[in-house]
Design a protein around this motif. Sequence first.
Motif, PDB file in Angstrom:
ATOM      1  N   ASP A   1       0.830  -1.199   0.000  1.00 56.10           N
ATOM      2  CA  ASP A   1       0.000   0.000   0.000  1.00 56.10           C
ATOM      3  C   ASP A   1       0.873   1.261   0.000  1.00 56.10           C
ATOM      4  N   ALA A   2       1.955   1.237   0.771  1.00 55.58           N
ATOM      5  CA  ALA A   2       2.836   2.411   0.854  1.00 55.58           C
ATOM      6  C   ALA A   2       3.611   2.637  -0.447  1.00 55.58           C
ATOM      7  N   LEU A   3       3.944   1.540  -1.134  1.00 62.67           N
ATOM      8  CA  LEU A   3       4.792   1.674  -2.328  1.00 62.67           C
ATOM      9  C   LEU A   3       4.004   1.878  -3.619  1.00 62.67           C
ATOM     10  N   GLN A   4       2.726   1.486  -3.615  1.00 61.68           N
ATOM     11  CA  GLN A   4       1.974   1.564  -4.878  1.00 61.68           C
ATOM     12  C   GLN A   4       1.863   3.019  -5.338  1.00 61.68           C
ATOM     13  N   GLY A   5       1.945   3.190  -6.640  1.00 63.51           N
ATOM     14  CA  GLY A   5       1.924   4.546  -7.183  1.00 63.51           C
ATOM     15  C   GLY A   5       3.324   5.122  -7.301  1.00 63.51           C
ATOM     16  N   GLU A   6       4.200   4.756  -6.359  1.00 63.39           N
ATOM     17  CA  GLU A   6       5.589   5.250  -6.383  1.00 63.39           C
ATOM     18  C   GLU A   6       6.492   4.331  -7.221  1.00 63.39           C
ATOM     19  N   TYR A   7       6.157   3.051  -7.243  1.00 62.79           N
ATOM     20  CA  TYR A   7       6.972   2.052  -7.957  1.00 62.79           C
ATOM     21  C   TYR A   7       6.053   1.128  -8.736  1.00 62.79           C
ATOM     22  N   ARG A   8       6.584   0.520  -9.799  1.00 62.48           N
ATOM     23  CA  ARG A   8       5.873  -0.583 -10.438  1.00 62.48           C
ATOM     24  C   ARG A   8       6.098  -1.812  -9.568  1.00 62.48           C
ATOM     25  N   LEU A   9       5.027  -2.385  -9.073  1.00 62.74           N
ATOM     26  CA  LEU A   9       5.143  -3.533  -8.167  1.00 62.74           C
ATOM     27  C   LEU A   9       4.902  -4.830  -8.939  1.00 62.74           C
ATOM     28  N   VAL A  10       5.751  -5.802  -8.668  1.00 57.32           N
ATOM     29  CA  VAL A  10       5.717  -7.075  -9.389  1.00 57.32           C
ATOM     30  C   VAL A  10       5.704  -8.205  -8.368  1.00 57.32           C
ATOM     31  N   LEU A  11       4.983  -9.287  -8.675  1.00 53.67           N
ATOM     32  CA  LEU A  11       5.064 -10.501  -7.872  1.00 53.67           C
ATOM     33  C   LEU A  11       5.876 -11.517  -8.660  1.00 53.67           C
ATOM     34  N   ALA A  12       6.919 -12.059  -8.057  1.00 55.97           N
ATOM     35  CA  ALA A  12       7.798 -13.000  -8.758  1.00 55.97           C
ATOM     36  C   ALA A  12       7.993 -14.220  -7.881  1.00 55.97           C
ATOM     37  N   THR A  13       7.343 -15.309  -8.244  1.00 57.67           N
ATOM     38  CA  THR A  13       7.302 -16.474  -7.365  1.00 57.67           C
ATOM     39  C   THR A  13       7.497 -17.774  -8.124  1.00 57.67           C
ATOM     40  N   LYS A  14       8.013 -18.779  -7.433  1.00 53.94           N
ATOM     41  CA  LYS A  14       8.083 -20.125  -7.991  1.00 53.94           C
ATOM     42  C   LYS A  14       6.824 -20.886  -7.564  1.00 53.94           C
ATOM     43  N   GLY A  15       6.690 -22.119  -8.042  1.00 58.64           N
ATOM     44  CA  GLY A  15       5.569 -22.951  -7.609  1.00 58.64           C
ATOM     45  C   GLY A  15       4.679 -23.336  -8.767  1.00 58.64           C
ATOM     46  N   ASP A  16       3.582 -24.032  -8.447  1.00 61.69           N
ATOM     47  CA  ASP A  16       2.617 -24.413  -9.476  1.00 61.69           C
ATOM     48  C   ASP A  16       1.848 -23.171  -9.918  1.00 61.69           C
ATOM     49  N   LEU A  17       1.729 -23.020 -11.233  1.00 64.28           N
ATOM     50  CA  LEU A  17       1.063 -21.859 -11.818  1.00 64.28           C
ATOM     51  C   LEU A  17      -0.336 -21.638 -11.218  1.00 64.28           C
ATOM     52  N   LEU A  18      -1.178 -22.660 -11.326  1.00 63.51           N
ATOM     53  CA  LEU A  18      -2.560 -22.515 -10.884  1.00 63.51           C
ATOM     54  C   LEU A  18      -2.631 -22.246  -9.386  1.00 63.51           C
ATOM     55  N   ASP A  19      -1.786 -22.914  -8.619  1.00 61.13           N
ATOM     56  CA  ASP A  19      -1.812 -22.774  -7.166  1.00 61.13           C
ATOM     57  C   ASP A  19      -1.395 -21.364  -6.751  1.00 61.13           C
ATOM     58  N   GLN A  20      -0.370 -20.825  -7.391  1.00 56.63           N
ATOM     59  CA  GLN A  20       0.058 -19.468  -7.040  1.00 56.63           C
ATOM     60  C   GLN A  20      -1.022 -18.453  -7.442  1.00 56.63           C
ATOM     61  N   GLU A  21      -1.681 -18.692  -8.556  1.00 57.31           N
ATOM     62  CA  GLU A  21      -2.773 -17.794  -8.964  1.00 57.31           C
ATOM     63  C   GLU A  21      -3.923 -17.838  -7.946  1.00 57.31           C
ATOM     64  N   ARG A  22      -4.221 -19.047  -7.483  1.00 66.09           N
ATOM     65  CA  ARG A  22      -5.257 -19.205  -6.452  1.00 66.09           C
ATOM     66  C   ARG A  22      -4.894 -18.429  -5.195  1.00 66.09           C
ATOM     67  N   LYS A  23      -3.653 -18.569  -4.759  1.00 65.24           N
ATOM     68  CA  LYS A  23      -3.238 -17.903  -3.526  1.00 65.24           C
ATOM     69  C   LYS A  23      -3.261 -16.386  -3.698  1.00 65.24           C
ATOM     70  N   LEU A  24      -2.817 -15.926  -4.854  1.00 70.22           N
ATOM     71  CA  LEU A  24      -2.821 -14.481  -5.088  1.00 70.22           C
ATOM     72  C   LEU A  24      -4.242 -13.932  -5.030  1.00 70.22           C
ATOM     73  N   LYS A  25      -5.161 -14.665  -5.675  1.00 70.25           N
ATOM     74  CA  LYS A  25      -6.554 -14.220  -5.672  1.00 70.25           C
ATOM     75  C   LYS A  25      -7.082 -14.171  -4.240  1.00 70.25           C
ATOM     76  N   GLN A  26      -6.823 -15.257  -3.497  1.00 72.42           N
ATOM     77  CA  GLN A  26      -7.308 -15.329  -2.110  1.00 72.42           C
ATOM     78  C   GLN A  26      -6.657 -14.297  -1.201  1.00 72.42           C
ATOM     79  N   SER A  27      -5.455 -13.909  -1.543  1.00 74.79           N
ATOM     80  CA  SER A  27      -4.701 -12.996  -0.672  1.00 74.79           C
ATOM     81  C   SER A  27      -5.309 -11.596  -0.643  1.00 74.79           C
ATOM     82  N   GLY A  28      -6.049 -11.262  -1.702  1.00 80.19           N
ATOM     83  CA  GLY A  28      -6.583  -9.906  -1.807  1.00 80.19           C
ATOM     84  C   GLY A  28      -5.537  -8.892  -2.247  1.00 80.19           C
ATOM     85  N   LEU A  29      -4.341  -9.358  -2.602  1.00 79.99           N
ATOM     86  CA  LEU A  29      -3.245  -8.441  -2.948  1.00 79.99           C
ATOM     87  C   LEU A  29      -3.123  -8.209  -4.454  1.00 79.99           C
ATOM     88  N   GLU A  30      -3.920  -8.926  -5.241  1.00 82.53           N
ATOM     89  CA  GLU A  30      -3.771  -8.919  -6.705  1.00 82.53           C
ATOM     90  C   GLU A  30      -3.719  -7.503  -7.287  1.00 82.53           C
TER      91      GLU A  30
END
Lengths: 231, 231
Positions: free
Chosen positions: A112-141
Motif C-alpha cells: 500500500d505504501a509503495l503503490q503509485g511510487e513504484y511498479r510492483l511485481v510478484l515473482a514467485t516459484k511454484g505451481d502456476l494454478l496454485d500461485q494464482e489461487r493464492k494471489l486471488k485469495q490474498s486480496g493483494l492482486e
Amino acid sequence: MKNKIKVVAFDADDTLWVNEPYFQETERRFCALLEDFLPPHSVSQELLKTETDNLRLYGYGIKGFTLCMLETAYRVSDGTAHPRLTDDVIRLGRELLLKPVELLEGAEEVLDALQGEYRLVLATKGDLLDQERKLKQSGLEGYFHHVEVMSGKEAADYQKLLKRLDCVPDKFMMVGNSVKSDVLPVLELQGYAAHVPFHTTWAHEQHEHTPEHPNLVRLNAIQEIVPYLIR
Amino acid sequence: MKNKIKVVAFDADDTLWVNEPYFQETERRFCALLEDFLPPHSVSQELLKTETDNLRLYGYGIKGFTLCMLETAYRVSDGTAHPRLTDDVIRLGRELLLKPVELLEGAEEVLDALQGEYRLVLATKGDLLDQERKLKQSGLEGYFHHVEVMSGKEAADYQKLLKRLDCVPDKFMMVGNSVKSDVLPVLELQGYAAHVPFHTTWAHEQHEHTPEHPNLVRLNAIQEIVPYLIR
C-alpha cells in the motif's frame, strides 16, 4: 538508491504469505504415516533426497511434492505398505492445495505504501494454478502491475523477467526471504535485493551466509523497506 | 484481415508438436496395469472422471495427470492392488515428462514465414517447467517474442494475455487445434482465430461443432495460414 529503482518485485511464499510451515506440517503428518518403517527424522531425509533428485523433472510446487512423498513412501516401506497409504498421501497433497492464505504481518501495508511510487511485481516459484489461487485469495492482486510465476529463480530466469518488464537491473529491486533465490541471483545481475528473513526455510533453499554487498538491504521486518524506498 | 493483425499466437500441444498421442499411449498402459480389476474402457472412463473432478484443483499438465492416475488406480482396485502399482504409475508419469518433442509437419515452416511480419507468441496450458522444457527442445524458442504458459484458456485468460501484450483483440489471431480453448474464447473477445484440426483430441477438450464466424479461419493444415497472413 531510491532515486534509481523503478520496479520492486516481491517473492510471495514466506515473504507475503505463510508457506513453508504448511509444507512442514504436511511433512510431519507424512512421516507419521511411515513410522512403522523408519523414524520420522530419517523419512524426512529420504523425502528431501527424493525432492532434490526430482527437482529438474518436477520443478517447484505441491503436485511435485506430492509425487515425491508417494515415491518416498514406496521406497521407505520397500513396497510393503498398505495401498491405502497412497490415498492418504494424495489427500495430504490436496489439503495442502486447499490451505487458506495467511498474509504475513506488514505485507499489505508495504504494498500500500509503495503503490503509485513504484511498479510492483510478484515473482514467485511454484505451481502456476496454485500461485494464482493464492494471489486471488490474498486480496493483494490489485497492487501488482505484473505477476510472474517462474519455473526457477536463477540469474538467467531474472534476466528473462527483466526483459519482460523492459527494465534494466539497476532499476530493479527484489524483496524476499530466500538468500539463494531472491538475493544472490539479483545481485549477480547488479540489481538490488532486500532480504527479509522468515523463521523457517526449506532445506533446499538454505544458504550458509548472507553476503556483504552494496546493493543488498538487510531487513528485520518487511515494513523496514518503506523508509528505504520512500523518504 | 491481414492488414489488421499484428500478433499471431500459437497453441503448442498438438498444434506445433505432438502431445495427446503420448497421453493416450500412457493411458493405454495405465489401463493395462488395472486389467485385473476393470476392462480398459471402464478404467479410461474412471480416469476421465477423476481428471474432470480435479481440474480446478490440479490444473493442466502431467503432474496432475499422474496424481489422477494414482487416485483412479486406488478407487478402481478398491485399495487391493499391489503397492508396486503406485511405483509403476509414477514411472508412467516420469516417462511422459521425458518424451522427446516431435514437431508437427509445417510448424517451423509457418513460424519461419511469419517471423518479422508479425509478433509471434506461444500461448499454452500445462505445467510451467514441462512446457519450457518442450519449447527448448523444440528448437522453436527463437521465433517467439513472448511465451505464456496459462493456467486456463477462457476468455478472461486471453484478456489478461492481451493486456500483457498490450494488444487489442482485433489485432490478435490465435492458431490452435482446440475449438474450445483456442477458438471460442478468442472469438468471444472479437479476436481472430485459426483452427487447425489434429487427428485426436482429449475428451475434456472436445467440442461438438465448430462455429460459423467471420473472424474464424478453418485450416486443413497449419501451412494454410501463411497465404492468409502474407500475400
